[in-house]
Design an enzyme around this catalytic site. Structure first.
Site, PDB file in Angstrom:
ATOM      1  N   LYS A 170       0.874  -1.173   0.000  1.00 38.58           N
ATOM      2  CA  LYS A 170       0.000   0.000   0.000  1.00 38.58           C
ATOM      3  C   LYS A 170       0.914   1.226   0.000  1.00 38.58           C
ATOM      4  CE  LYS A 170      -1.540   2.862   2.940  1.00 38.58           C
ATOM      5  NZ  LYS A 170      -1.560   4.121   2.117  1.00 38.58           N
ATOM      6  N   GLU A 245       9.812   1.935  10.686  1.00 43.47           N
ATOM      7  CA  GLU A 245      10.785   3.025  10.512  1.00 43.47           C
ATOM      8  C   GLU A 245       9.980   4.300  10.628  1.00 43.47           C
ATOM      9  OE1 GLU A 245      12.435   6.028   9.436  1.00 43.47           O
ATOM     10  OE2 GLU A 245      12.428   5.312   7.357  1.00 43.47           O
ATOM     11  N   CYS A 279      12.989  11.815   7.163  1.00 40.29           N
ATOM     12  CA  CYS A 279      12.849  11.459   8.576  1.00 40.29           C
ATOM     13  C   CYS A 279      14.177  11.534   9.313  1.00 40.29           C
ATOM     14  CB  CYS A 279      12.249  10.067   8.704  1.00 40.29           C
ATOM     15  SG  CYS A 279      13.116   8.808   7.747  1.00 40.29           S
ATOM     16  N   GLU A 379       8.800  16.852  15.283  1.00 38.93           N
ATOM     17  CA  GLU A 379       9.275  16.658  13.918  1.00 38.93           C
ATOM     18  C   GLU A 379       8.471  17.579  12.998  1.00 38.93           C
ATOM     19  OE1 GLU A 379      10.483  12.961  11.049  1.00 38.93           O
ATOM     20  OE2 GLU A 379       8.556  12.824  12.075  1.00 38.93           O
TER      21      GLU A 379
END
Length: 479
Positions: A170, A245, A279, A379
């Site tokens: 996906k 992750e 990231c 973040e």
């Protein structure tokens, strides 16, 4: 308008079971350029059934057969790499030069590492009278993001194929066109029917269906920590393996003997490239307190020389962020940084001058950021650098580790031994010494809330293997 209303299931393109559709937005224009179908439970069930049916035969293929298949995939990918780069730039906004230099070639790098890992792989090991063997984990569900789309798909798909797993992907519904192209490349390379399947859709529907499916043996997810927690919870009832992750808020420590002009410029550019949508970006720059003003000036000049514009323009170093949702989130966090008292050195809210549409964000630098500020802890996932001061080396290490995340980090010093010593004290899955680039042959993954498990090279390959012990494989030694 491109129409992509089919999914790749059981070796061919097939109509979605639902009638729901979604426009894919070009982030540089804010206009739709493609339309996809959104899948549901029935589509996932069909894809998982195909993968489950294909697993016994594919798991039984020889190492040589899988090496030959991976080689054909690699050749097919190389032949369409320019097309892949253009798809990535259109769907998520990376400048075309960056897509050609880094985004699309990442797929080649992971395929080559998977081939290398498989060549060196020996499944069986005799320990005393027992056989310890490694076998493919089974049917794997992949949920991948939009920021490095092919990188994140191929660092999962390539080792899973090498290990003998079958899979259902996906991709992000925000940036799905690179995944559709990749599915065609795998098909043309001769990936057997049912081994690879693709269902487009959103996380709450297709992602949830994959995570809870009883015939999925493993979920490999890349995305936000918030979404990763939901995936892990959804997967818990079926006790499947979960690889994650997740997010990061990584620190770059400039020790007092660093080459500051070079290190600050390189560190700032590393945050701005890909519009800050990485990231592992080193978004917290830690510097000696007495060098704060000097560092801020260098970072300011770097930001002002970073050109933002059309991903297909000639001089664009940074394109738009991927969506209005991301744009609004970043704007809000920049506003928060200002309200909480950080010094705005460059950039700020609003689009760059001369751009009146598109999700473009101004390369932004804050200095005198303290560890309690939101921009030091959250973040941002945009081209925003936070410069923080430290008293001494121990303080720098403490600030760097003061985060719920632990994905990446960096240390810059004139002394490699000194940089190495600091790197060993950072609670992160990766560390870059003196601006070193990533190495696809090493391991990638995080500590703490940045995830679990590892990707890339042999380490990513091992994630797709189960370990079986067969006792009494060898006769007992003669008395």
């Amino acid at each position: 308008m491109q129409e992509h209303l089919e999914f790749y299931i059981d070796g061919g393109w097939t109509a979605a079971a639902t009638a729901q559709k979604l426009d894919v937005i070009d982030p540089s224009t804010e206009e739709p350029f493609a339309r996809i179908a959104l899948g549901g439970q029935d589509d996932v069930d069909r894809a998982v059934a195909a993968a489950k049916a294909a697993f016994p035969a594919f798991a039984a293929t020889s190492k040589e057969q899988r090496l030959d298949l991976l080689s054909k995939v690699l050749d097919g990918y190389k032949a369409r790499i320019d097309e892949m780069a253009e798809a990535i730039s259109r769907e998520m906004g990376a400048p075309l030069g960056f897509s050609k230099q880094a985004q699309a070639p990442a797929g080649i790098g992971h395929l080559m590492q998977a081939i290398k890992a498989l060549k060196a792989f020996e499944a069986d090991e005799i320990r005393g009278t027992s056989l310890v063997t490694r076998e493919p984990v089974g049917v794997v569900g992949f949920i991948t993001p939009w920021n490095w789309p092919v990188n994140q798909m191929m660092c999962k798909i390539a080792p899973a194929l090498a290990a003998g797993c079958t899979m259902v992907l996906k991709p992000s519904e925000i940036a799905p066109t690179s995944a559709l192209l990749l599915a065609q490349i795998l098909h043309d390379a001769g990936v057997p029917k049912g081994v690879f399947n693709l269902v487009n859709g959103d996380g709450p529907t297709v992602g949830q269906a994959l995570a809870t499916h009883p015939d999925i043996d493993m979920i490999s997810f890349t995305g936000s920590t918030r979404a990763g927690i939901e995936v892990a919870k959804a997967a818990a009832d079926t006790v499947k393996r979960v690889h994650q992750e997740l997010g990061g808020k990584s620190a770059l420590i400039l020790l007092d003997d660093a080459d500051f002009p070079k290190a600050v410029k390189g560190g700032a550019r590393g945050v701005f490239f890909n519009s800050g949508q990485s990231c592992n970006a080193l978004t917290r720059m830690l510097v000696p307190l007495d060098r704060m003003d000097e560092v801020a000036q260098i970072a300011k000049e770097t930001a002002e020389k970073t050109t933002v514009g059309d991903p297909f323009g000639e001089n664009s170093m940074v394109g738009p962020v991927v969506s209005k949702t991301q744009f609004d989130k970043i704007q809000g966090l920049i506003e928060t940084g200002i309200k909480e008292g950080a010094d705005l050195v460059a950039g700020g809210t609003g689009r760059p001058e001369g751009l009146n549409r598109g999700y473009y964000v101004r390369p932004t630098v804050f200095s005198k950021v303290t560890r309690d500020m939101t921009i030091a802890r959250e973040e941002i996932f945009g081209p925003v650098l936070s410069i923080m001061g430290y008293r001494d080396e121990a303080d720098a290490i403490d600030i760097a580790n003061d985060s719920r995340y632990g994905l990446s980090g960096g240390v810059t010093s004139a002394s490699l031994d000194r940089a190495r010593a600091v790197a060993r004290q950072l609670r992160t899955g990766t560390v870059h010494l003196n601006g070193a680039l990533p190495d696809f042959g090493a391991a990638f993954g995080g500590y703490k809330q940045s995830g679990n498990g590892r990707e890339w090279g042999r380490y990513g390959f091992d994630e797709f293997l189960e370990i079986k012990s067969v006792f009494g494989w060898e006769p007992p030694p003669a008395k």
